[in-house]
Design a protein around this motif. Structure first.
Motif: not given
Length: 266
Positions: A68-86
């Motif tokens: 979130r802190q990084m996203a506030n500095k500049a938009p990024l392309k993020m691949a989030l790897v997680a066991r739980t889906a939203g």
């Protein structure tokens, strides 16, 4: 040569038996040890818009806060790897419900699957539904900050599954600028109460996954979310300590571009 190795071993043993450091390493004839420092170099990396960031455990907790802190500095392309889906609030069976209503909903769901419904089973089911809501809300927040976010559902403790997901990420995003490995599991039990399966359940998603991701994605930079348990140990956490120290040792090798952070509790 054998004589050179014997000299190094003798020198190391002499240091261990003295008041010198307790941790030593010899690599290509050079001696290394750890030491305290009062100065930490400022990072030279400057975040650029649309860089590709891959994060495990990035949908919740401290790893999400970093994203979130990084996203506030500049938009990024993020691949989030997680066991739980939203899950969106409109689709959640517990969103907006009172604690009593949640327990009744959980009981009704669990009774369809088992004859015996325990209080702990009800508690765990509700917690899982709440995690799904949190994941969805956090992903939505990152997108609202201008990031392109894709969620890859995966158990990072399953190395074969993790390899397949890594390949999918590379096909989707290409070169990875930053990899943040924040996933992990901790189960505190004395060694006598642990079997090999329990050890692997803790060790694989932290240590083995870090190596699989590093060599599979070949990121320009990597941050591993370690623990002080790896540095000092902790009662009942031999597997967790071993996993975190492996990550720390791997990051200390020069030229790999890895920062390991030994966190305390968060």
């Amino acid at each position: 040569s054998g004589s050179h190795l014997a000299t190094n071993v003798t020198a190391a043993v002499d240091e261990w038996l003295s008041d010198g450091p307790v941790e030593l390493a010899w690599r290509k004839g050079q001696r290394f040890t750890l030491a305290r420092t009062n100065h930490v170099e400022e990072p030279t990396w400057v975040q650029k818009p649309n860089e590709v960031v891959v994060a495990t455990g990035g949908t919740r907790g401290v790893t999400f806060e970093i994203l979130r802190q990084m996203a506030n500095k500049a938009p990024l392309k993020m691949a989030l790897v997680a066991r739980t889906a939203g899950i969106e609030s409109a689709e959640s069976p517990v969103y907006g419900k009172s604690p009593t209503e949640c327990k009744e909903i959980a009981r009704g769901f669990l009774e369809k699957k088992t004859d015996k419904v325990t209080p702990i089973a009800i508690k765990n089911w509700i917690a899982q539904q709440e995690r799904k809501l949190e994941v969805a809300a956090n992903v939505d927040e990152l997108r609202s900050l201008g990031c392109e976010v894709e969620l890859f559902q995966c158990d990072v403790g399953d190395q074969e599954e993790l390899v397949r997901v890594s390949e999918s990420i590379q096909k989707r995003f290409g070169e990875v600028d930053l990899l943040i490995h924040g996933a992990g599991l901790e189960e505190s039990k004395f060694l006598v109460d642990k079997d090999l399966k329990a050890f692997r359940r803790v060790f694989e998603p932290k240590a083995s996954a870090a190596l699989t991701l590093y060599f599979g994605l070949a990121p320009k930079r990597m941050v591993t979310m370690g623990s002080v348990a790896g540095r000092f140990g902790n009662a009942g956490q031999v597997d967790y300590a071993a996993a975190n120290e492996l990550m720390a040792a791997f990051s200390r090798r020069s030229g790999r571009g890895i920062l390991n952070i030994n966190w305390t509790a968060w």
